[in-house]
Design an enzyme around this catalytic site. Structure first.
Site, mmCIF file in Angstrom:
data_model
loop_
_atom_site.group_PDB
_atom_site.id
_atom_site.type_symbol
_atom_site.label_atom_id
_atom_site.label_comp_id
_atom_site.label_asym_id
_atom_site.label_seq_id
_atom_site.Cartn_x
_atom_site.Cartn_y
_atom_site.Cartn_z
ATOM 1 N N CYS A 1 0.849 -1.199 0.000
ATOM 2 C CA CYS A 1 0.000 0.000 0.000
ATOM 3 C C CYS A 1 0.884 1.248 0.000
ATOM 4 C CB CYS A 1 -0.902 0.036 1.229
ATOM 5 S SG CYS A 1 -1.754 -1.494 1.611
ATOM 6 N N HIS B 1 0.732 5.148 -1.497
ATOM 7 C CA HIS B 1 0.061 6.038 -0.540
ATOM 8 C C HIS B 1 0.963 6.572 0.553
ATOM 9 C CE1 HIS B 1 -3.852 5.291 -2.296
ATOM 10 N NE2 HIS B 1 -3.709 3.989 -2.152
ATOM 11 N N ARG C 1 -12.981 -1.055 -0.629
ATOM 12 C CA ARG C 1 -11.756 -0.357 -1.027
ATOM 13 C C ARG C 1 -10.512 -1.212 -0.743
ATOM 14 N NH1 ARG C 1 -10.394 2.839 -4.837
ATOM 15 N NH2 ARG C 1 -8.840 1.223 -5.048
ATOM 16 N N CYS D 1 -7.918 -2.453 -3.597
ATOM 17 C CA CYS D 1 -6.492 -2.119 -3.658
ATOM 18 C C CYS D 1 -5.631 -3.378 -3.649
ATOM 19 C CB CYS D 1 -6.110 -1.096 -2.579
ATOM 20 S SG CYS D 1 -6.462 0.615 -3.124
#
Lengths: 281, 239
Positions: free
Chosen positions: A191, A195, A238, A242
């Site tokens: 992730c 991000h 979500r 992802c």
């Protein structure tokens, strides 16, 4: 990192230092425009059309439907969900969602909104696990999304404030941090690849940065109406999306891995007001 | 937050300890270890592999199961730990990573050559392939792409490009097409950790997510003088 976090939450809890945590209900579009005014963020401002259309958010109607469902006597036990304890006591909804995931003594687990709702639907109303009310998790027409949207909306404008007093809450949050940065799979992604820096884009989408709580609050403000999908979507949707984009295995709703990840991502938005329900691309 | 590198042996030891341990705080599904007695790393591994966090039995396009995708190789493991430690990359770690990358390199038997930039462009634009779970990408129906545009600018006339990686507009016109540049570019597509330890760039050759032929096509898109990547943008782009 853990130490710093402990000190921070201790300081906040003990003397309420730093920004005063907002704790009054505010319309999502108001929260967002306030955030935009106070912060320089290409992520927050990326879709002007969405911002303008916020008051027409279809998720607001879903919240109304969820409200009716919440108070209706339903299920084999023919009772409402008014005795459902989301962490602040039976039936207390205002400000409850921004304090999830949290530890629940009755299950001995840290639970997110979705898993807690499943618990209430099955234990209070008596729905079976495979009843569509429980098992259908995605899509605007599902009871799950209606109920989640209603409950979450009762926290709009409240600052994210997941409790970290119970040792399991901290353990889950810390494991979630590892999950967030854990690189794996055929693309070597975590992730954090996408991000953990501000103002970066994937194609034309500006990415939210987990290190900036004022951006990250919008990132984790789910349920949200996704314009591209014409459906209201949940946090778990979500997370699953992802992982799918990362070419990693499907995340299982209600699993401790999913909840740990959400514990970390909610902690990362601590102190910033939630935008509920939100509207996204 | 991290003190010891975690090895499978250490993890196994922790799990055994926790399973046999006396203090089980988590009674909900009996037999679950005490999460609070585990390191964050050990708990994360447990949640992935033992606690039903993911659909690990799903098949993958490369053969095997989704579980294999979650098992970290050494580069993934070291780079994860580095990121979690918050420390900058030190020389020893950098050397270890590029040594691992060096060992992984395989070169085409016929040498490194430029393929067809038009095919390379399709590969650069396509994000299809290798997705698993609720929707599986079917490689028989569509060839996987490299998704370069997700992170990089390439053709200066394309506006929908990502910025997670550096701009590659004019890549070839800035660098030329010497043998050394061909090898350098091949290495980066195959395993970029050779030059950039712990880079975000996926290892397309190492993982086999792009074939040898696809790599040479993408190289042509990057390097060929007639590729759009190496043209000047028109003064008045109509976009």
């Amino acid at each position: 990192m853990v130490i710093r976090h402990l000190l921070l939450s201790f300081a906040l809890a003990a003397i309420c230092a730093g920004p005063v945590l907002s704790n009054e209900l505010r319309a999502p579009e108001e929260v967002l425009s306030d955030l935009i005014e106070k912060n320089e963020s290409s992520y927050l401002t990326q879709s002007e059309q969405n911002i303008m259309m916020m008051p027409d958010n279809a998720a607001l109607w879903l919240a109304d439907e969820g409200k009716a469902l919440f108070y209706e006597q339903r299920g084999p036990n023919n009772v409402s969900l008014e005795t459902c304890d989301l962490g602040k006591g039976p039936g207390v909804l205002e400000g409850a969602y921004v304090e999830l995931p949290r530890y629940f003594a009755d299950t001995g687990r840290v639970m997110d909104l979705e898993s807690r709702l499943v618990y209430c639907l099955t234990t209070i109303q008596g729905f079976a696990d495979d009843d569509p009310t429980v098992s259908t998790r995605h899509g605007s027409s599902s009871d799950m999304m209606k109920l989640q949207t209603f409950i979450a909306a009762q926290s709009s404008g409240y600052a994210w404030n997941p409790p970290m007093e119970h040792p399991l809450e901290k353990a889950m949050r810390d494991a979630g941090e590892v999950l967030f940065y854990r690189r794996a799979g055929t693309s070597d992604f975590s992730c954090g690849t996408c991000h953990a820096a501000t103002g970066k884009r994937i194609r034309a989408s500006v990415l939210p940065d987990i290190n900036r709580p004022e951006e990250w609050t919008k990132a984790i403000s789910w349920p949200a109406y996704r314009v591209g999908q014409q459906n209201v979507r949940s946090s778990q949707h979500r997370v699953r999306g992802c992982y799918w984009q990362m070419r990693q295995p499907e995340s299982i709703a209600g699993s401790d891995a999913a909840i740990a990840l959400m514990s970390y991502w909610t902690d990362a938005a601590r102190g910033q007001p939630s935008i509920l329900p939100d509207k996204k691309r | 937050m991290k003190t010891k590198p975690h090895t499978p042996a250490l993890l196994a030891a922790l799990l055994t300890m926790a399973a046999a341990g006396s203090a089980s705080a988590d009674s909900a599904d009996g037999g679950a270890p005490d999460y609070t007695a585990m390191s964050p790393q050990a708990l994360a591994e447990y949640l992935i592999f033992e606690a039903g966090g993911f659909d690990l039995d799903a098949p993958t396009q490369e053969g095997g199961t989704a579980r294999d995708r979650m098992v970290q190789d050494e580069i993934q493991q070291i780079c994860t730990e580095l990121k979690l430690s918050g420390k900058p990359l030190d020389r020893a770690t950098a050397a270890r990573i590029s040594a691992l990358a060096d060992e992984s390199m395989k070169y085409p038997e016929k040498g490194i050559a430029l393929g067809d930039w038009k095919k390379g462009e399709q590969i650069a634009r396509s994000g299809y392939g290798f997705r698993i779970g609720h929707r599986n990408d079917d490689h028989a129906a569509e060839e996987p792409g490299g998704n370069c545009y997700a992170c990089h600018q390439l053709d200066p006339n394309e506006v929908a490009y990502g910025t997670v990686g550096p701009s590659l507009a004019g890549y070839g016109s800035l660098r030329g097409t010497s043998d050394a540049m061909l090898k350098h570019t091949y290495d980066i597509l195959y395993n970029a950790h050779l030059y950039f330890p712990c880079t975000n760039m996926p290892r397309f050759g190492y993982h086999g997510t792009l074939t040898e032929q696809q790599i040479s096509d993408v190289m042509a898109y990057l390097l060929a003088p007639d590729s759009p990547v190496n043209q000047q943008p028109p003064a008045t782009a109509e976009r």
